[in-house]
Design a protein around this motif. Structure first.
Motif, PDB file in Angstrom:
ATOM      1  N   LYS A  80       0.806  -1.222   0.000  1.00 33.51           N
ATOM      2  CA  LYS A  80       0.000   0.000   0.000  1.00 33.51           C
ATOM      3  C   LYS A  80       0.837   1.269   0.000  1.00 33.51           C
ATOM      4  O   LYS A  80       0.367   2.329  -0.439  1.00 33.51           O
ATOM      5  CB  LYS A  80      -0.947  -0.014   1.204  1.00 33.51           C
ATOM      6  CG  LYS A  80      -1.942  -1.170   1.136  1.00 33.51           C
ATOM      7  CD  LYS A  80      -3.011  -1.059   2.185  1.00 33.51           C
ATOM      8  CE  LYS A  80      -4.055  -2.151   1.991  1.00 33.51           C
ATOM      9  NZ  LYS A  80      -5.172  -2.022   2.940  1.00 33.51           N
ATOM     10  N   LYS A  81       2.067   1.164   0.499  1.00 31.73           N
ATOM     11  CA  LYS A  81       2.996   2.291   0.465  1.00 31.73           C
ATOM     12  C   LYS A  81       4.412   1.753   0.240  1.00 31.73           C
ATOM     13  O   LYS A  81       4.756   0.701   0.771  1.00 31.73           O
ATOM     14  CB  LYS A  81       2.958   3.085   1.786  1.00 31.73           C
ATOM     15  CG  LYS A  81       1.683   3.900   1.993  1.00 31.73           C
ATOM     16  CD  LYS A  81       1.759   4.719   3.264  1.00 31.73           C
ATOM     17  CE  LYS A  81       0.499   5.572   3.423  1.00 31.73           C
ATOM     18  NZ  LYS A  81       0.379   6.588   2.365  1.00 31.73           N
ATOM     19  N   PRO A  82       5.217   2.460  -0.539  1.00 36.44           N
ATOM     20  CA  PRO A  82       6.602   2.016  -0.703  1.00 36.44           C
ATOM     21  C   PRO A  82       7.340   2.007   0.635  1.00 36.44           C
ATOM     22  O   PRO A  82       7.024   2.784   1.543  1.00 36.44           O
ATOM     23  CB  PRO A  82       7.201   3.067  -1.652  1.00 36.44           C
ATOM     24  CG  PRO A  82       6.032   3.717  -2.308  1.00 36.44           C
ATOM     25  CD  PRO A  82       4.916   3.675  -1.309  1.00 36.44           C
ATOM     26  N   VAL A  83       8.328   1.135   0.745  1.00 37.19           N
ATOM     27  CA  VAL A  83       9.160   1.035   1.946  1.00 37.19           C
ATOM     28  C   VAL A  83      10.553   1.553   1.602  1.00 37.19           C
ATOM     29  O   VAL A  83      11.123   1.196   0.564  1.00 37.19           O
ATOM     30  CB  VAL A  83       9.240  -0.422   2.444  1.00 37.19           C
ATOM     31  CG1 VAL A  83      10.167  -0.529   3.648  1.00 37.19           C
ATOM     32  CG2 VAL A  83       7.841  -0.928   2.796  1.00 37.19           C
ATOM     33  N   TYR A  84      11.088   2.393   2.484  1.00 42.50           N
ATOM     34  CA  TYR A  84      12.409   2.973   2.282  1.00 42.50           C
ATOM     35  C   TYR A  84      13.368   2.470   3.367  1.00 42.50           C
ATOM     36  O   TYR A  84      12.934   2.063   4.453  1.00 42.50           O
ATOM     37  CB  TYR A  84      12.338   4.500   2.311  1.00 42.50           C
ATOM     38  CG  TYR A  84      11.566   5.087   1.135  1.00 42.50           C
ATOM     39  CD1 TYR A  84      12.222   5.459  -0.029  1.00 42.50           C
ATOM     40  CD2 TYR A  84      10.182   5.245   1.204  1.00 42.50           C
ATOM     41  CE1 TYR A  84      11.522   5.976  -1.111  1.00 42.50           C
ATOM     42  CE2 TYR A  84       9.471   5.758   0.126  1.00 42.50           C
ATOM     43  CZ  TYR A  84      10.142   6.118  -1.033  1.00 42.50           C
ATOM     44  OH  TYR A  84       9.449   6.623  -2.104  1.00 42.50           O
ATOM     45  N   ILE A  85      14.659   2.493   3.068  1.00 43.57           N
ATOM     46  CA  ILE A  85      15.657   2.143   4.073  1.00 43.57           C
ATOM     47  C   ILE A  85      15.492   3.083   5.269  1.00 43.57           C
ATOM     48  O   ILE A  85      15.396   4.301   5.120  1.00 43.57           O
ATOM     49  CB  ILE A  85      17.088   2.264   3.487  1.00 43.57           C
ATOM     50  CG1 ILE A  85      17.265   1.318   2.295  1.00 43.57           C
ATOM     51  CG2 ILE A  85      18.134   1.975   4.572  1.00 43.57           C
ATOM     52  CD1 ILE A  85      17.084  -0.145   2.602  1.00 43.57           C
ATOM     53  N   GLY A  86      15.436   2.507   6.442  1.00 44.94           N
ATOM     54  CA  GLY A  86      15.191   3.265   7.664  1.00 44.94           C
ATOM     55  C   GLY A  86      13.778   3.125   8.189  1.00 44.94           C
ATOM     56  O   GLY A  86      13.510   3.475   9.350  1.00 44.94           O
TER      57      GLY A  86
END
Length: 341
Positions: free
Chosen positions: A96-102
């Motif tokens: 549902k939402k992109p995942v970013y490092i952190g």
């Protein structure tokens, strides 16, 4: 001295509506991304290039590979499957939402269906456990929502329970609206298309089958199991496996198929959803996997680019010493949706 056996739950231990023990949350790091790359050689552009991620998405943090993030979410559900014999399917998964490092991922797991299998040939009793899974980030935003269904042994091998739930309450259908709502609308698709030649959404043709010649060998399977917090003993202990050798975590096979997909469609921006994902046969260390990818459908988006429905089938070559009947097993049936510019 008092002795306490630390053991996972069996089929009789589950109750419909129960939320399982809360697993540790996981902050996605550069180290995780490096390990994923070492294991799978995934060539998805954005997770590999911090500057490109910033240019296209506006984020100062690298994009995490979606398949890696999904693998962590699955690992967080495995309190229920410490004694698992095999995971049969995943359904209805949407990023549902992109995942970013952190980003930090937290996952809850709810029991939604129980179905005991028929006892055959004097084999011990087993049952199917339907799990509904929700993963959120550190801001409480829902990242994933999906279902999976493992097969778990009964504590009493001769027990006859009354559990006979319909597993189809775990839906595989994903509405077009759900997919559209999950697509990032603030990414600079025009710049991405200008930067990279080759097939983008407009050039994708349906009714095409890609046969990926390059195969890949399964290695370091227990390492991925441990990294994703997967508690299923069959993946790290041959003695806990019904096959007499370690069963490879299903996410390992999926990750290899995802990496092989990028050989066919290198301008894929994001793996957005899994309509279904069925494990048809076991995978073991040193199996050699090959993929075939079918283009099923295209859905253009008003915000630009579009969605492409794919079918990926994966086969495992067991090597020269494998029995003839399982030398080239069909191991994965995966229906997914990707986002392209």
């Amino acid at each position: 001295m008092k002795e306490i056996l630390i053991d996972g739950p069996y089929f009789e231990d589950f109750t419909i509506g129960e939320f399982l023990e809360e697993p540790p949350s996981i902050t996605i790091t550069d180290g995780h991304a490096t390990l994923h790359q070492m294991l799978f050689g995934d060539r998805l552009r954005l997770p590999l290039d911090r500057h490109l991620t910033h240019e296209i998405t506006g984020s100062d943090r690298p994009l995490a590979n979606a398949i890696m993030a999904m693998g962590f979410a699955i690992g967080q559900t495995t309190y229920a499957t410490q004694n698992v014999m095999g995971n049969l399917f995943y359904r209805g998964l949407v990023l549902k939402k992109p995942v970013y490092i952190g980003d930090t991922l937290s996952t809850t797991t709810k029991i939604v269906a129980l179905r005991q299998n028929k006892v055959k040939g004097g084999r011990p009793s087993t049952g199917m456990v339907g799990l509904e899974i929700t993963t959120t980030n550190q801001r409480g935003e829902e990242i994933l929502h999906f279902w999976r269904c493992p097969m778990v042994p009964c504590r009493d091998p001769k027990v006859q329970t009354t559990h006979a739930d319909d597993l189809d309450i775990m839906p595989s259908d994903i509405s077009t609206q759900s997919l559209v709502e999950a697509v990032p609308t603030d990414w600079d698709l025009a710049t991405y298309k200008k930067r990279f030649a080759g097939i983008h959404f407009d050039q994708v043709e349906t009714d095409v089958l890609f046969k990926i010649k390059a195969r890949d060998t399964v290695t370091s399977a227990p390492e991925l199991t441990r990294t994703t917090l997967n508690l299923a003993m069959t993946h790290t202990d041959a003695g806990a496996s019904v096959y007499g050798k370690r069963l490879v975590y299903g996410g390992h096979t999926i990750s290899m198929a995802a990496a092989q997909l990028i050989r066919a469609l290198p301008n894929t921006l994001l793996i957005l959803a899994w309509r279904h994902c069925n494990h048809l046969a076991p995978v073991f260390e040193d199996d050699i996997l090959r993929s075939e990818i079918s283009i099923l459908k295209k859905t253009p988006l008003a915000s630009g680019g579009g969605l492409v429905d794919l079918q990926i089938n994966v086969w495992a070559d067991r090597g020269e010493n494998a029995p003839k009947e399982c030398k080239n097993d069909h191991v994965l049936d995966w229906g997914l949706v990707i986002f392209m510019a």
